[in-house]
Write a protein that holds these residues in place. Sequence first.
Motif, PDB file in Angstrom:
ATOM      1  N   THR A   1       0.845  -1.196   0.000  1.00 40.51           N
ATOM      2  CA  THR A   1       0.000   0.000   0.000  1.00 40.51           C
ATOM      3  C   THR A   1       0.883   1.251   0.000  1.00 40.51           C
ATOM      4  O   THR A   1       2.050   1.195   0.401  1.00 40.51           O
ATOM      5  N   PRO A   2       0.340   2.384  -0.441  1.00 38.56           N
ATOM      6  CA  PRO A   2       1.148   3.610  -0.480  1.00 38.56           C
ATOM      7  C   PRO A   2       1.355   4.204   0.911  1.00 38.56           C
ATOM      8  O   PRO A   2       0.630   3.896   1.856  1.00 38.56           O
ATOM      9  N   GLY A   3       2.357   5.073   1.018  1.00 36.38           N
ATOM     10  CA  GLY A   3       2.632   5.733   2.282  1.00 36.38           C
ATOM     11  C   GLY A   3       3.544   4.921   3.179  1.00 36.38           C
ATOM     12  O   GLY A   3       3.815   3.739   2.934  1.00 36.38           O
ATOM     13  N   ASP A   4       4.014   5.575   4.245  1.00 39.81           N
ATOM     14  CA  ASP A   4       4.940   4.933   5.176  1.00 39.81           C
ATOM     15  C   ASP A   4       4.255   3.945   6.110  1.00 39.81           C
ATOM     16  O   ASP A   4       4.899   3.038   6.632  1.00 39.81           O
ATOM     17  N   THR A   5       2.972   4.159   6.377  1.00 39.49           N
ATOM     18  CA  THR A   5       2.320   3.445   7.467  1.00 39.49           C
ATOM     19  C   THR A   5       1.462   2.293   6.965  1.00 39.49           C
ATOM     20  O   THR A   5       0.949   2.300   5.848  1.00 39.49           O
ATOM     21  N   SER A   6       1.291   1.308   7.828  1.00 41.54           N
ATOM     22  CA  SER A   6       0.539   0.104   7.498  1.00 41.54           C
ATOM     23  C   SER A   6      -0.946   0.398   7.353  1.00 41.54           C
ATOM     24  O   SER A   6      -1.510   1.223   8.075  1.00 41.54           O
ATOM     25  N   MET A   7      -1.592  -0.301   6.419  1.00 41.84           N
ATOM     26  CA  MET A   7      -3.041  -0.175   6.227  1.00 41.84           C
ATOM     27  C   MET A   7      -3.741  -1.515   6.388  1.00 41.84           C
ATOM     28  O   MET A   7      -4.840  -1.715   5.874  1.00 41.84           O
ATOM     29  N   VAL A   8      -3.122  -2.447   7.091  1.00 33.47           N
ATOM     30  CA  VAL A   8      -3.695  -3.784   7.226  1.00 33.47           C
ATOM     31  C   VAL A   8      -4.075  -4.055   8.675  1.00 33.47           C
ATOM     32  O   VAL A   8      -3.774  -3.270   9.579  1.00 33.47           O
ATOM     33  N   ASN A   9      -4.771  -5.168   8.892  1.00 32.53           N
ATOM     34  CA  ASN A   9      -5.135  -5.558  10.248  1.00 32.53           C
ATOM     35  C   ASN A   9      -4.563  -6.931  10.575  1.00 32.53           C
ATOM     36  O   ASN A   9      -4.021  -7.623   9.711  1.00 32.53           O
ATOM     37  N   VAL A  10      -4.714  -7.323  11.818  1.00 36.46           N
ATOM     38  CA  VAL A  10      -4.060  -8.542  12.289  1.00 36.46           C
ATOM     39  C   VAL A  10      -4.582  -9.783  11.571  1.00 36.46           C
ATOM     40  O   VAL A  10      -3.828 -10.724  11.300  1.00 36.46           O
ATOM     41  N   LYS A  11      -5.869  -9.797  11.218  1.00 38.48           N
ATOM     42  CA  LYS A  11      -6.416 -10.954  10.519  1.00 38.48           C
ATOM     43  C   LYS A  11      -5.771 -11.119   9.147  1.00 38.48           C
ATOM     44  O   LYS A  11      -5.519 -12.243   8.698  1.00 38.48           O
ATOM     45  N   GLU A  12      -5.511 -10.006   8.473  1.00 38.04           N
ATOM     46  CA  GLU A  12      -4.865 -10.081   7.164  1.00 38.04           C
ATOM     47  C   GLU A  12      -3.425 -10.567   7.291  1.00 38.04           C
ATOM     48  O   GLU A  12      -2.941 -11.326   6.450  1.00 38.04           O
ATOM     49  N   VAL A  13      -2.743 -10.129   8.331  1.00 44.75           N
ATOM     50  CA  VAL A  13      -1.374 -10.600   8.564  1.00 44.75           C
ATOM     51  C   VAL A  13      -1.376 -12.107   8.817  1.00 44.75           C
ATOM     52  O   VAL A  13      -0.591 -12.865   8.232  1.00 44.75           O
ATOM     53  N   GLU A  14      -2.266 -12.544   9.687  1.00 50.57           N
ATOM     54  CA  GLU A  14      -2.309 -13.972  10.022  1.00 50.57           C
ATOM     55  C   GLU A  14      -2.723 -14.823   8.824  1.00 50.57           C
ATOM     56  O   GLU A  14      -2.292 -15.972   8.694  1.00 50.57           O
ATOM     57  N   ALA A  15      -3.516 -14.251   7.925  1.00 48.51           N
ATOM     58  CA  ALA A  15      -3.921 -15.001   6.729  1.00 48.51           C
ATOM     59  C   ALA A  15      -2.727 -15.321   5.848  1.00 48.51           C
ATOM     60  O   ALA A  15      -2.583 -16.460   5.369  1.00 48.51           O
ATOM     61  N   ILE A  16      -1.840 -14.330   5.625  1.00 52.43           N
ATOM     62  CA  ILE A  16      -0.694 -14.640   4.767  1.00 52.43           C
ATOM     63  C   ILE A  16       0.354 -15.464   5.516  1.00 52.43           C
ATOM     64  O   ILE A  16       1.115 -16.196   4.892  1.00 52.43           O
ATOM     65  N   MET A  17       0.363 -15.381   6.841  1.00 53.76           N
ATOM     66  CA  MET A  17       1.237 -16.272   7.613  1.00 53.76           C
ATOM     67  C   MET A  17       0.832 -17.723   7.404  1.00 53.76           C
ATOM     68  O   MET A  17       1.677 -18.621   7.427  1.00 53.76           O
ATOM     69  N   LYS A  18      -0.466 -17.942   7.187  1.00 55.03           N
ATOM     70  CA  LYS A  18      -0.983 -19.290   6.971  1.00 55.03           C
ATOM     71  C   LYS A  18      -0.923 -19.691   5.499  1.00 55.03           C
ATOM     72  O   LYS A  18      -1.400 -20.770   5.134  1.00 55.03           O
ATOM     73  N   GLY A  19      -0.389 -18.800   4.660  1.00 50.80           N
ATOM     74  CA  GLY A  19      -0.229 -19.128   3.252  1.00 50.80           C
ATOM     75  C   GLY A  19      -1.485 -19.012   2.424  1.00 50.80           C
ATOM     76  O   GLY A  19      -1.595 -19.632   1.357  1.00 50.80           O
ATOM     77  N   LYS A  20      -2.446 -18.210   2.883  1.00 48.85           N
ATOM     78  CA  LYS A  20      -3.703 -18.099   2.148  1.00 48.85           C
ATOM     79  C   LYS A  20      -3.602 -17.244   0.899  1.00 48.85           C
ATOM     80  O   LYS A  20      -4.488 -17.221   0.069  1.00 48.85           O
ATOM     81  N   GLY A  21      -2.503 -16.489   0.784  1.00 50.78           N
ATOM     82  CA  GLY A  21      -2.268 -15.727  -0.441  1.00 50.78           C
ATOM     83  C   GLY A  21      -3.260 -14.613  -0.649  1.00 50.78           C
ATOM     84  O   GLY A  21      -3.835 -14.067   0.287  1.00 50.78           O
ATOM     85  N   ALA A  22      -3.523 -14.320  -1.940  1.00 44.88           N
ATOM     86  CA  ALA A  22      -4.321 -13.138  -2.277  1.00 44.88           C
ATOM     87  C   ALA A  22      -5.749 -13.490  -2.665  1.00 44.88           C
ATOM     88  O   ALA A  22      -6.366 -12.859  -3.503  1.00 44.88           O
ATOM     89  N   ARG A  23      -6.310 -14.512  -2.031  1.00 38.54           N
ATOM     90  CA  ARG A  23      -7.701 -14.842  -2.282  1.00 38.54           C
ATOM     91  C   ARG A  23      -8.602 -13.744  -1.745  1.00 38.54           C
ATOM     92  O   ARG A  23      -8.283 -13.067  -0.765  1.00 38.54           O
ATOM     93  N   VAL A  24      -9.770 -13.580  -2.345  1.00 37.94           N
ATOM     94  CA  VAL A  24     -10.707 -12.549  -1.924  1.00 37.94           C
ATOM     95  C   VAL A  24     -11.152 -12.813  -0.485  1.00 37.94           C
ATOM     96  O   VAL A  24     -11.511 -13.949  -0.125  1.00 37.94           O
ATOM     97  N   ILE A  25     -11.105 -11.773   0.342  1.00 34.28           N
ATOM     98  CA  ILE A  25     -11.552 -11.887   1.734  1.00 34.28           C
ATOM     99  C   ILE A  25     -12.991 -11.393   1.806  1.00 34.28           C
ATOM    100  O   ILE A  25     -13.290 -10.255   1.427  1.00 34.28           O
ATOM    101  N   ARG A  26     -13.898 -12.247   2.288  1.00 28.23           N
ATOM    102  CA  ARG A  26     -15.318 -11.876   2.345  1.00 28.23           C
ATOM    103  C   ARG A  26     -15.798 -11.899   3.787  1.00 28.23           C
ATOM    104  O   ARG A  26     -15.279 -12.607   4.609  1.00 28.23           O
TER     105      ARG A  26
END
Length: 367
Positions: free
Chosen positions: A342-367
């Motif tokens: 994302t643009p800018g210096d600061t993060s625009m994500v949340n903990v669930k999104e971080v944990e999703a890629i930690m689990k290897g879920k990749g860029a699937r649509v989050i619903r």
Amino acid sequence: MTEILKIRPATETRWDCASFGEVMLRFDPGFGRVRNARSFQVWEGGGEYNVARAMRKCWGKRSTVVTALPQNDLGWLVEDFIMQGGVDTSHILWREFDGIGRNTRVGLNFTEKGFGVRAALGCSDRGHSAASQIKPGEIDWERLFGEEGVRWFHTGGIFAALAPNTSEAVIEAVQIAKKYGTIVSYDLNYRASLWKSQGGKAGAQKINREIAKYVDVMLGNEEDFTACLGFEVEGLDEHISKIDPVNFKKMIEAAVKAYPNFKVAATTLRNARTATFNDWGAIIWAGGQFYEAPMRENLEIYDRVGGGDGFASGLAYGFLEGKGPQAAVEYGAAHGALAMTTPGDTSMVNVKEVEAIMKGKGARVIR
């Protein structure tokens, strides 16, 4: 598992995280060039502040920032950005503005993202800024660390490099933080252009070696440890573009032997194939062992600025939550990777999104 970091419980403290450093305005020309731009998108940012903001916005922790701003519309603009990020502003030092900017101002940072073979580019205009004038005795550290209480204090070499007085202020801060049992993390973040006025590498090493005596969690890449603390990395090419983790581990072992107060030493590993594709990973030393995050090869980068700060905040979150060193390095690396999407210096994500890629879920649509 032996307790690696003795962290104060949340019930005893007002703040989970406090950061100390300059908060600048970043002018972003998108995918154009600074030298040709007709318009800019404006963000707030600072190597130390970015950690506090992520602590609040991504990780849901209580955070505050210690900095200084001028009493004018640019200072109030930075304050508004900080407030949007949910970071407490009660420890901001406000300076009277002379109407021109000779005595104090907001630092400006013009930064290009880069693309493909064109590298990212930064051009700072930060002389005489309000934060660069902070000196020992101006901040009530006894109030922050003693009366209010802080679990994790983060600062770094960018702020220490701004002037002799900011170096002295950082030393004052970390000394008092340690007095009250606060975990101190420090990102070496070597910038040759900033240390030039303080004696170059020799000056950087003198100051950072003093600060290092009070640090629990030391962060920095291979160049940072070499330039700021004088440790060498065998097998490193002259452009600091690739690194052999085995030799880097040898350097970290030497660092923690020289500074037994280091409980954790951490680095991100980045090989910038192009501005758009980077290999990205991380290693930490904790409790006598090394822990590595998975290497993300050919990671697509939208805006690389803030990736290291994203790593630092995720690492802190892992330890604050008692998840252990392996989880901490993985939270840090995953969050840093996402922060660069994302643009800018600061993060625009949340903990669930971080944990999703930690689990290897990749860029699937989050619903």
